[in-house]
Design a protein around this motif. Structure first.
Motif, PDB file in Angstrom:
ATOM      1  N   VAL A 252      36.585  50.686  47.313  1.00 63.22           N
ATOM      2  CA  VAL A 252      37.168  51.164  46.068  1.00 63.22           C
ATOM      3  C   VAL A 252      37.123  52.684  46.019  1.00 63.22           C
ATOM      4  O   VAL A 252      36.119  53.295  46.387  1.00 63.22           O
ATOM      5  N   PHE A 253      38.222  53.273  45.598  1.00 62.87           N
ATOM      6  CA  PHE A 253      38.307  54.714  45.357  1.00 62.87           C
ATOM      7  C   PHE A 253      38.346  54.953  43.856  1.00 62.87           C
ATOM      8  O   PHE A 253      39.180  54.365  43.147  1.00 62.87           O
ATOM      9  N   PHE A 254      37.481  55.832  43.366  1.00 60.39           N
ATOM     10  CA  PHE A 254      37.560  56.331  42.002  1.00 60.39           C
ATOM     11  C   PHE A 254      37.974  57.795  42.081  1.00 60.39           C
ATOM     12  O   PHE A 254      37.271  58.606  42.699  1.00 60.39           O
ATOM     13  N   LEU A 265      41.918  49.892  44.942  1.00 57.77           N
ATOM     14  CA  LEU A 265      41.097  48.834  45.513  1.00 57.77           C
ATOM     15  C   LEU A 265      41.780  48.247  46.746  1.00 57.77           C
ATOM     16  O   LEU A 265      42.983  47.990  46.732  1.00 57.77           O
ATOM     17  N   ARG A 266      40.998  48.021  47.793  1.00 53.09           N
ATOM     18  CA  ARG A 266      41.508  47.357  48.985  1.00 53.09           C
ATOM     19  C   ARG A 266      40.458  46.362  49.471  1.00 53.09           C
ATOM     20  O   ARG A 266      39.259  46.534  49.239  1.00 53.09           O
ATOM     21  N   SER A 267      40.905  45.314  50.174  1.00 50.38           N
ATOM     22  CA  SER A 267      39.999  44.255  50.592  1.00 50.38           C
ATOM     23  C   SER A 267      40.414  43.681  51.937  1.00 50.38           C
ATOM     24  O   SER A 267      41.592  43.654  52.287  1.00 50.38           O
ATOM     25  N   GLN A 268      39.408  43.192  52.668  1.00 52.01           N
ATOM     26  CA  GLN A 268      39.631  42.471  53.919  1.00 52.01           C
ATOM     27  C   GLN A 268      39.520  40.963  53.723  1.00 52.01           C
ATOM     28  O   GLN A 268      39.592  40.224  54.684  1.00 52.01           O
ATOM     29  N   GLY A 269      39.345  40.513  52.505  1.00 48.37           N
ATOM     30  CA  GLY A 269      39.199  39.089  52.245  1.00 48.37           C
ATOM     31  C   GLY A 269      38.875  38.730  50.811  1.00 48.37           C
ATOM     32  O   GLY A 269      39.517  37.860  50.216  1.00 48.37           O
ATOM     33  N   PRO A 270      37.876  39.375  50.192  1.00 49.56           N
ATOM     34  CA  PRO A 270      37.572  39.071  48.788  1.00 49.56           C
ATOM     35  C   PRO A 270      38.774  39.349  47.880  1.00 49.56           C
ATOM     36  O   PRO A 270      39.454  40.364  48.047  1.00 49.56           O
ATOM     37  N   VAL A 271      39.014  38.460  46.931  1.00 46.64           N
ATOM     38  CA  VAL A 271      40.139  38.632  46.007  1.00 46.64           C
ATOM     39  C   VAL A 271      39.728  39.626  44.927  1.00 46.64           C
ATOM     40  O   VAL A 271      38.794  39.374  44.155  1.00 46.64           O
ATOM     41  N   ILE A 272      40.429  40.743  44.880  1.00 46.41           N
ATOM     42  CA  ILE A 272      40.002  41.852  44.018  1.00 46.41           C
ATOM     43  C   ILE A 272      40.913  42.085  42.818  1.00 46.41           C
ATOM     44  O   ILE A 272      40.559  42.826  41.907  1.00 46.41           O
TER      45      ILE A 272
END
Length: 316
Positions: A252-254, A265-272
């Protein structure tokens, strides 16, 4: 729905095309790519591109200055925008009829006609498929339209690396790449970054300490932006920074601005995207955006993301 959209376009003399604020190449690609396509097919129609320009994307297209009167009786098409709040140029409500074309989950339906396909890699991929339907009625795709749609697809798939890339994506890219435009020049414009941006990316990586959940957190204050002579928009250039780092499942970038803290927000698997939705945002399951209004609120968001990542690891 594609046929209904084409039939509706044929009925209007003035068509104004919008996209989301803080645009990316897919926003520009779908907006301007559709605009070029309509101009080529119906040269007698007035086609205008709405919204504030992003200087870094001027290589893709330039937008139009539109008067209030031009919205009267116009068809409005909004590309790549999940919710009404994010539509760039809120005068879209002055139009006669609104069409929504989007590939994000349809949490906020709007418009008189909606074509929403979360299975599509990008809005640009959808516009290409609109062209395939329109070919039956004489729709034309120019080299410039192909360049714009190709750029949008490449950007939103991370150069075909993201899970959203499918067989239909490759089919669209194959067809578009056969048109006459300089792909090397396009890539150079899309991915080159200034030296100060590259240096700041190195600083972020050097200070990175992943959390036990597999979440990586990047907090970028206004002071940091000033020190490295960066704008908040330029931080978009390294949003995928943690994607290749072992042990990180989401990040996550703030990014602090004058009156809000933007969240990427970016993810490799978890649903965000469910977390993003809780914090004034939304998007795809693996790529979302949001906004918060204090650093205390970021801690609450981090807690929610930690839990999502832990739940994902337990399932694995």
């Amino acid at each position: 729905m594609k046929s209904s959209i084409i039939d509706t376009i044929e009925k209007y003399e003035t068509i104004i095309i919008h996209r989301h604020e803080r645009p990316d190449p897919d926003a520009y690609g779908s907006q301007a790519g559709l605009g070029e396509m309509i101009k080529n097919t119906y040269p007698e129609k007035k086609v205008l591109l709405a919204g504030e320009e992003d200087e870094s994307l001027n290589f893709l297209a330039r937008l139009d200055d539109i008067s209030d009167s031009e919205f009267e009786g116009a068809l409005i098409i909004v590309c790549d925008t999940a919710n009404k709040e994010r539509i760039c140029d809120q005068r879209y409500v002055k139009g006669d009829l609104v069409i929504k074309i989007d590939h994000h989950p349809n949490r906020e339906p709007y418009g008189d006609l909606m074509w929403v396909d979360p299975e599509a890699s990008s809005a640009s991929e959808m516009i290409y498929e609109l062209y395939l339907e329109g070919r039956k009625q004489g729709w034309e795709l120019s080299d410039e339209s192909a360049r714009l749609l190709y750029a949008g697809i490449v950007a939103d798939t991370g150069r075909f690396l993201y899970p959203s890339t499918t067989e239909r994506t490759f089919n669209a890219a194959k067809e578009l790449s056969q048109f006459k435009f300089d792909r090397s020049e396009l890539y150079e414009n899309m991915y080159k970054i200034p030296l100060n941006v590259a240096k700041f990316k190195g600083v972020l990586l050097q200070e990175l300490i992943p959390r036990e959940s597999g979440l990586a957190v990047f907090k970028i204050t206004k002071e940091m932006l000033e020190k490295y002579e960066l704008t908040a928009d330029e931080t978009q250039a390294f949003v995928g920074i943690a994607g290749d780092i072992e042990g990180i499942v989401a990040w996550v970038f703030f990014v602090e601005e004058d009156d809000v803290i933007r969240v990427r927000l970016r993810s490799q698997g978890p649903v965000i995207n469910d977390v993003a939705f809780q914090f004034n945002g939304g998007g795809h399951p693996l790529a979302s955006g949001a906004k918060v209004y204090s650093w205390d609120e970021t801690e609450k968001m981090i807690e929610a993301l930690d839990q999502v990542c832990l739940d994902f690891e337990q399932k694995e």
